[in-house]
Design a protein around this motif. Sequence first.
Motif, PDB file in Angstrom:
ATOM      1  N   ASP A 106      11.610  -0.459  -2.201  1.00 56.32           N
ATOM      2  CA  ASP A 106      11.231   0.067  -0.933  1.00 56.32           C
ATOM      3  C   ASP A 106       9.960  -0.442  -0.371  1.00 56.32           C
ATOM      4  OD1 ASP A 106      12.013   1.028   1.492  1.00 56.32           O
ATOM      5  OD2 ASP A 106      11.902   3.060   0.933  1.00 56.32           O
ATOM      6  N   PHE A 107       9.640  -0.529   0.782  1.00 57.04           N
ATOM      7  CA  PHE A 107       8.456  -1.189   1.199  1.00 57.04           C
ATOM      8  C   PHE A 107       7.603   0.042   1.129  1.00 57.04           C
ATOM      9  CE2 PHE A 107       5.324  -2.291   4.717  1.00 57.04           C
ATOM     10  CZ  PHE A 107       5.119  -3.587   4.090  1.00 57.04           C
ATOM     11  N   PRO A 108       6.528  -0.227   0.618  1.00 56.58           N
ATOM     12  CA  PRO A 108       5.286   0.897   0.413  1.00 56.58           C
ATOM     13  C   PRO A 108       5.350   1.696   1.703  1.00 56.58           C
ATOM     14  CG  PRO A 108       4.610  -0.948  -0.681  1.00 56.58           C
ATOM     15  CD  PRO A 108       5.760  -1.327   0.005  1.00 56.58           C
ATOM     16  N   GLN A 109       5.330   3.011   1.684  1.00 51.08           N
ATOM     17  CA  GLN A 109       5.038   4.035   3.012  1.00 51.08           C
ATOM     18  C   GLN A 109       3.594   3.826   3.330  1.00 51.08           C
ATOM     19  OE1 GLN A 109       7.390   4.979   4.879  1.00 51.08           O
ATOM     20  NE2 GLN A 109       8.657   3.825   3.505  1.00 51.08           N
ATOM     21  N   ILE A 110       2.606   3.353   2.302  1.00 50.19           N
ATOM     22  CA  ILE A 110       1.066   3.409   2.798  1.00 50.19           C
ATOM     23  C   ILE A 110       0.965   2.318   3.782  1.00 50.19           C
ATOM     24  CG2 ILE A 110       0.430   1.838   0.998  1.00 50.19           C
ATOM     25  CD1 ILE A 110      -2.063   3.481   0.746  1.00 50.19           C
ATOM     26  N   TYR A 111       1.723   1.251   3.870  1.00 49.34           N
ATOM     27  CA  TYR A 111       1.686   0.190   4.940  1.00 49.34           C
ATOM     28  C   TYR A 111       2.320   0.518   6.266  1.00 49.34           C
ATOM     29  CZ  TYR A 111      -0.520  -2.109   1.138  1.00 49.34           C
ATOM     30  OH  TYR A 111      -1.241  -2.538  -0.083  1.00 49.34           O
ATOM     31  N   ALA A 112       3.255   1.590   6.197  1.00 45.35           N
ATOM     32  CA  ALA A 112       4.193   1.755   7.569  1.00 45.35           C
ATOM     33  C   ALA A 112       3.405   1.780   8.662  1.00 45.35           C
ATOM     34  CB  ALA A 112       4.955   2.985   7.139  1.00 45.35           C
ATOM     35  N   GLY A 113       3.547   0.974   9.821  1.00 49.96           N
ATOM     36  CA  GLY A 113       2.820   1.306  11.103  1.00 49.96           C
ATOM     37  C   GLY A 113       1.572   0.440  11.076  1.00 49.96           C
ATOM     38  N   TYR A 114       0.881  -0.055   9.978  1.00 48.05           N
ATOM     39  CA  TYR A 114      -0.148  -0.933  10.068  1.00 48.05           C
ATOM     40  C   TYR A 114       0.170  -2.279   9.788  1.00 48.05           C
ATOM     41  CZ  TYR A 114      -2.416   3.679   9.018  1.00 48.05           C
ATOM     42  OH  TYR A 114      -2.999   4.889   9.293  1.00 48.05           O
ATOM     43  N   VAL A 115       0.983  -2.638   8.951  1.00 46.37           N
ATOM     44  CA  VAL A 115       1.389  -4.214   8.721  1.00 46.37           C
ATOM     45  C   VAL A 115       2.614  -4.273   9.036  1.00 46.37           C
ATOM     46  CG1 VAL A 115       1.285  -5.900   7.096  1.00 46.37           C
ATOM     47  CG2 VAL A 115      -0.519  -4.413   6.938  1.00 46.37           C
ATOM     48  N   PRO A 116       3.087  -5.526   9.742  1.00 48.60           N
ATOM     49  CA  PRO A 116       4.513  -5.663   9.789  1.00 48.60           C
ATOM     50  C   PRO A 116       5.283  -5.799   8.391  1.00 48.60           C
ATOM     51  CG  PRO A 116       3.336  -7.034  11.290  1.00 48.60           C
ATOM     52  CD  PRO A 116       2.360  -6.408  10.387  1.00 48.60           C
ATOM     53  N   PRO A 117       6.202  -5.136   8.085  1.00 50.24           N
ATOM     54  CA  PRO A 117       6.634  -5.320   6.678  1.00 50.24           C
ATOM     55  C   PRO A 117       7.240  -6.763   6.541  1.00 50.24           C
ATOM     56  CG  PRO A 117       8.194  -3.857   7.878  1.00 50.24           C
ATOM     57  CD  PRO A 117       6.886  -4.087   8.763  1.00 50.24           C
ATOM     58  N   ASP A 118       7.241  -7.197   5.467  1.00 52.04           N
ATOM     59  CA  ASP A 118       7.649  -8.609   4.895  1.00 52.04           C
ATOM     60  C   ASP A 118       8.820  -8.119   4.009  1.00 52.04           C
ATOM     61  OD1 ASP A 118       8.616 -11.003   4.216  1.00 52.04           O
ATOM     62  OD2 ASP A 118       6.582 -11.723   3.524  1.00 52.04           O
ATOM     63  N   PHE A 119       9.951  -7.584   4.537  1.00 51.77           N
ATOM     64  CA  PHE A 119      11.086  -6.869   3.646  1.00 51.77           C
ATOM     65  C   PHE A 119      11.524  -8.110   2.640  1.00 51.77           C
ATOM     66  CE2 PHE A 119      11.279  -3.728   7.262  1.00 51.77           C
ATOM     67  CZ  PHE A 119      10.878  -2.621   6.295  1.00 51.77           C
ATOM     68  N   ALA A 120      11.695  -9.303   3.112  1.00 51.57           N
ATOM     69  CA  ALA A 120      12.373 -10.413   2.507  1.00 51.57           C
ATOM     70  C   ALA A 120      11.347 -10.762   1.190  1.00 51.57           C
ATOM     71  CB  ALA A 120      12.555 -11.679   3.394  1.00 51.57           C
ATOM     72  N   ALA A 121      10.165 -10.713   1.240  1.00 51.25           N
ATOM     73  CA  ALA A 121       9.129 -10.850   0.089  1.00 51.25           C
ATOM     74  C   ALA A 121       9.371  -9.653  -1.004  1.00 51.25           C
ATOM     75  CB  ALA A 121       7.888 -11.008   0.570  1.00 51.25           C
ATOM     76  N   TYR A 122       9.365  -8.597  -0.369  1.00 51.00           N
ATOM     77  CA  TYR A 122       9.817  -7.210  -1.284  1.00 51.00           C
ATOM     78  C   TYR A 122      11.064  -7.231  -2.082  1.00 51.00           C
ATOM     79  CZ  TYR A 122       5.273  -4.901  -0.497  1.00 51.00           C
ATOM     80  OH  TYR A 122       4.074  -4.440  -0.351  1.00 51.00           O
ATOM     81  N   GLU A 123      12.156  -7.974  -1.318  1.00 56.95           N
ATOM     82  CA  GLU A 123      13.339  -7.857  -1.790  1.00 56.95           C
ATOM     83  C   GLU A 123      13.452  -8.801  -2.830  1.00 56.95           C
ATOM     84  OE1 GLU A 123      17.881  -7.135  -0.320  1.00 56.95           O
ATOM     85  OE2 GLU A 123      16.671  -8.764   0.860  1.00 56.95           O
ATOM     86  N   ALA A 124      12.743 -10.121  -2.612  1.00 53.98           N
ATOM     87  CA  ALA A 124      12.900 -11.159  -3.327  1.00 53.98           C
ATOM     88  C   ALA A 124      12.271 -10.817  -4.849  1.00 53.98           C
ATOM     89  CB  ALA A 124      11.982 -12.414  -3.079  1.00 53.98           C
ATOM     90  N   ALA A 125      11.104  -9.965  -4.703  1.00 57.67           N
ATOM     91  CA  ALA A 125      10.251  -9.499  -5.860  1.00 57.67           C
ATOM     92  C   ALA A 125      11.135  -8.618  -6.557  1.00 57.67           C
ATOM     93  CB  ALA A 125       9.015  -8.971  -5.495  1.00 57.67           C
ATOM     94  N   ALA A 126      11.860  -7.734  -6.140  1.00 61.50           N
ATOM     95  CA  ALA A 126      12.912  -6.854  -6.535  1.00 61.50           C
ATOM     96  C   ALA A 126      13.858  -7.750  -7.397  1.00 61.50           C
ATOM     97  CB  ALA A 126      13.341  -5.861  -5.563  1.00 61.50           C
ATOM     98  N   ALA A 127      14.457  -8.606  -6.710  1.00 62.95           N
ATOM     99  CA  ALA A 127      15.519  -9.600  -7.126  1.00 62.95           C
ATOM    100  C   ALA A 127      14.972 -10.031  -8.631  1.00 62.95           C
ATOM    101  CB  ALA A 127      16.062 -10.511  -6.229  1.00 62.95           C
ATOM    102  N   ARG A 128      13.766 -10.707  -8.501  1.00 60.75           N
ATOM    103  CA  ARG A 128      13.188 -11.438  -9.848  1.00 60.75           C
ATOM    104  C   ARG A 128      13.122 -10.377 -10.795  1.00 60.75           C
ATOM    105  NH1 ARG A 128      10.158 -13.677  -5.935  1.00 60.75           N
ATOM    106  NH2 ARG A 128       8.366 -12.214  -6.158  1.00 60.75           N
ATOM    107  N   ARG A 129      12.670  -8.894 -10.453  1.00 57.48           N
ATOM    108  CA  ARG A 129      12.386  -7.966 -11.587  1.00 57.48           C
ATOM    109  C   ARG A 129      13.793  -7.568 -12.126  1.00 57.48           C
ATOM    110  NH1 ARG A 129      10.532  -2.692  -9.600  1.00 57.48           N
ATOM    111  NH2 ARG A 129       9.881  -4.089  -8.263  1.00 57.48           N
ATOM    112  N   LEU A 130      14.700  -7.511 -11.104  1.00 59.19           N
ATOM    113  CA  LEU A 130      16.078  -7.088 -11.996  1.00 59.19           C
ATOM    114  C   LEU A 130      16.627  -8.309 -12.810  1.00 59.19           C
ATOM    115  CD1 LEU A 130      18.484  -5.476 -11.973  1.00 59.19           C
ATOM    116  CD2 LEU A 130      19.273  -6.496  -9.844  1.00 59.19           C
ATOM    117  N   SER A 131      16.396  -9.592 -12.339  1.00 54.93           N
ATOM    118  CA  SER A 131      16.954 -10.576 -13.252  1.00 54.93           C
ATOM    119  C   SER A 131      16.187 -10.328 -14.601  1.00 54.93           C
ATOM    120  CB  SER A 131      16.737 -11.831 -12.539  1.00 54.93           C
ATOM    121  OG  SER A 131      16.990 -13.115 -13.409  1.00 54.93           O
ATOM    122  N   GLU A 132      14.688 -10.364 -14.411  1.00 52.96           N
ATOM    123  CA  GLU A 132      13.936 -10.253 -15.902  1.00 52.96           C
ATOM    124  C   GLU A 132      14.489  -9.034 -16.738  1.00 52.96           C
ATOM    125  OE1 GLU A 132      10.002  -9.811 -14.282  1.00 52.96           O
ATOM    126  OE2 GLU A 132       9.946 -11.816 -13.287  1.00 52.96           O
TER     127      GLU A 132
END
Length: 163
Positions: free
Chosen positions: A43-69
């Motif tokens: 999930d996108f860290p809630q601490i940034y909600a409302g302050y920074v437009p979320p880059d969901f693609a980057a977070y999902e890509a990082a999660a996909a790499r972690r899953l593969s690892e």
Amino acid sequence: MDTEASRIVVGVDGSESSVAALRLAARLAPALDAQVHAVLCWDFPQIYAGYVPPDFAAYEAAAARRLSEVVTKAFGTETAPDVATKLVRGPAAEKLVEEGSTAQMIVVGRRGRGGFRGLHLGSVSSACVSHADCPVVVVHEEGTHESHHQTERKARGEHTVQH
């Protein structure tokens, strides 16, 4: 094999206990005629909600790499053919319970970080045990589990002799 009901859902997050959970599920799967579904929740860290437009693609890509690892760490480059992977966006406890609603079993690692290391489950494993519609197996990271009796002895200042 009924693929929906013949699943073992494994919550993975990159921890050693989640790797051990994935390996255990792969050993149990043939006996249950089940397919292993390694699920990484992100999930996108809630601490940034409302302050920074979320880059969901980057977070999902990082999660996909972690899953593969995690899968590579558990099985090497030759992943068993009955292991599937899935990324799920949302809180791990809630999403794993949902994934388990149609599974034979959920397998999760124990990462409890409370002050009573031998007594506490992590919040995700505890939620799965409390709310899942199927059996839940909690795998302890090797060398971290301490029995209730060992914890009580230490609290009383007693020492255990290892043979």
